[in-house]
Design an enzyme around this catalytic site. Structure first.
Site, short mmCIF file in Angstrom:
data_model
loop_
_atom_site.label_atom_id
_atom_site.label_comp_id
_atom_site.label_asym_id
_atom_site.label_seq_id
_atom_site.Cartn_x
_atom_site.Cartn_y
_atom_site.Cartn_z
N HIS A 1 14.91 -17.41 108.16
CA HIS A 1 13.87 -16.41 107.95
C HIS A 1 14.15 -15.16 108.77
O HIS A 1 13.28 -14.34 108.99
CB HIS A 1 12.49 -16.95 108.34
CG HIS A 1 12.19 -18.28 107.75
ND1 HIS A 1 12.46 -19.44 108.42
CD2 HIS A 1 11.67 -18.62 106.57
CE1 HIS A 1 12.11 -20.46 107.65
NE2 HIS A 1 11.63 -20.00 106.52
N HIS B 1 14.20 -19.32 99.54
CA HIS B 1 15.34 -20.18 99.92
C HIS B 1 16.00 -20.82 98.70
O HIS B 1 16.71 -21.80 98.83
CB HIS B 1 14.88 -21.27 100.89
CG HIS B 1 14.17 -20.76 102.09
ND1 HIS B 1 14.76 -19.85 102.94
CD2 HIS B 1 12.93 -20.99 102.58
CE1 HIS B 1 13.90 -19.57 103.92
NE2 HIS B 1 12.78 -20.23 103.71
#
Lengths: 312, 312
Positions: free
Chosen positions: A201, A42
């Site tokens: 995700h 991320h």
């Protein structure tokens, strides 16, 4: 990756190598210590936000996998001060469980710890199950400034919770990212399809539709987000976030459509943040976040930081 | 896109709509005015670097196409001051021709104009034909600080030329970008191939090889770049630049390998810049730039700027 972040930012951070933790280079006493973290993939979240005015430590798990409680506790132990520690976790079961477990270990060691859980993703109807996504960066920024200014643990926690209450996010994806271990895509999507409301995700979104124009995407995201706010006499910060592979050219095209639509809706915009703030590796897509401001939040948002990834 | 850049940065810039030019919000007199530009698709270059401490204006052409002389002249006319105007162009025939033509028009209108041409791409052997790529951003930053500090046109030009002399860049690509008008890829590359030394518009590189590891890429780029410098008793700034779709996770993995190799070569690194500074739309790939520093260049590099895309 963590070695890379450390080696290119030795003036700002150091690396606790055995724990996958990036911490501020110079520990600052007499302030609440702020810690965040989560699975990797991320970036710049979360290690990119460690430094003056933001986080004291970021704990990195494997790709899309929560860091373990031991590593989180090691971060706590490294940066703890007499004013206490605030943990900022995103609302995923693994993260919440492991951050809470680490907090428990810390309390058993007489360290004052509080937790704030971020759940800004409106794609999920049930608030209890809402995921934490890009809006989390606003929590880091504003709580970070509050801590740097010397506020108490309870005050910093209250500020962080106000940001959580005031920020909502919705994302779309045009193409998945690929697992570095299996080489498999995080989800399947046709070349001319777009997935609305998916997680960072690759968790399923609300719907898959045919490709939309920038204007239609702006309309879809902003219209839905506005349902969560009473915008009268309020000011908002807007974050337009690339999920990794969407370049600034496309973000700015979308920004124009968002701004036009915002003005049509009489939304009073204080400022914009447009960049890759919380990505999903090389996923193609964007998220849009709205943060309702007040004078105190504006003051904290404007606080100048010194972090590997600039957020000013 | 330009409307998006303007609308999300109204505190810093304004848009000359008919000329595709982004200029500083408040014209600053009594300083050399700095102008750059080129084809679009390289964002944040160049409009993202307009503001205090960097450019006074950026002229945007269509995607990968030089802006026309009329628009460049309109930019000159808008930001010109009694101290003169410095144009910074990348070494492509279209850009060089059009910036020179605009300079000629300006001189005919009694405006003092100088030009600096950036040619940092070492993939091309012949220096006359070397392209300007990511190293150009160092020229904007350092010349921008020199101008902001009140140096004369000749002084700012000299500084800019010293940066051009001191900066070298080499890039690689893993996947092309696609023309928004034709939908065609900018070049053909197999899934497990890597192209070395290509240009930011998809111009052919030196060679196409099988996919390499991050360590091998670091070795290929840095080893070649080091041939252009005598590194003894010198300090260097390093830029690790995403070409658009390569996320920060991958840049940081590469950064670790570059830093290890740099230390093995006794390269004295002053600091790193790691982000998307000059892209090629959504191309997958990176470039590595080395800038040889001296105390004056370091001083100017550290000058704090206020631009849409932060470079501090």
């Amino acid at each position: 990756m963590l070695e890379g972040i450390y080696k290119t930012n030795k003036d700002k951070v150091k690396l606790l190598k055995d724990s996958d933790v990036i911490v501020r280079k110079n520990k600052k006493e007499n302030k609440v210590a702020l810690i965040s973290g989560g699975g990797s993939g991320h970036e710049p979240a979360h290690a990119g936000y460690v430094g003056y005015g933001m986080l004291d430590a970021a704990v990195a798990g494997p790709v899309f996998t929560s860091p373990n409680p031991k590593n989180i506790f090691n971060a706590i132990n490294e940066v703890k001060t007499d004013k206490g520690v605030l943990l900022i976790a995103k609302n995923y079961s693994g993260d919440v469980m492991n951050f809470k477990m680490a907090a428990k270990i810390a309390r058993n060691n007489d360290i004052a710890v509080e937790i704030v859980i971020v759940n800004d993703d409106i794609a999920i109807e049930d608030p209890d199950n809402r995921r934490g996504i890009a809006g989390t960066v606003f929590v880091h920024k504003i709580a970070g400034a509050a801590a740097e200014k010397g506020m108490s643990l309870q005050e910093v926690k209250n500020i962080a919770e106000r940001v959580v209450e005031n920020v909502k996010t919705k994302g779309i994806a045009l193409a998945p990212c690929y697992s570095p271990t299996t080489g498999k895509p995080s989800f399947d999507l046709g070349e001319n399809e777009i997935e609305i409301g998916l997680g960072i995700h690759g968790e399923p979104g609300i719907e898959i539709t045919e490709m939309m124009s920038s204007k239609e995407i702006a309309d879809n995201l902003l219209t839905d987000l506005l349902n969560y706010f009473d915008i009268n006499n309020k000011q908002f910060a807007i974050m337009i976030n690339s999920l990794g592979a969407t370049p600034l050219m496309e973000l700015n095209i979308l920004a124009n459509d968002i701004d036009n639509l915002a003005h049509n809706n009489n939304l009073n915009i204080y400022n914009y943040y447009l960049n890759s703030y919380m990505t999903s590796m090389e996923m193609k897509g964007v998220s849009l976040s709205l943060l309702e401001l007040d004078s105190e939040l504006i003051d904290l948002l404007e606080f100048k930081t010194k972090t590997p990834f600039l957020f000013n």
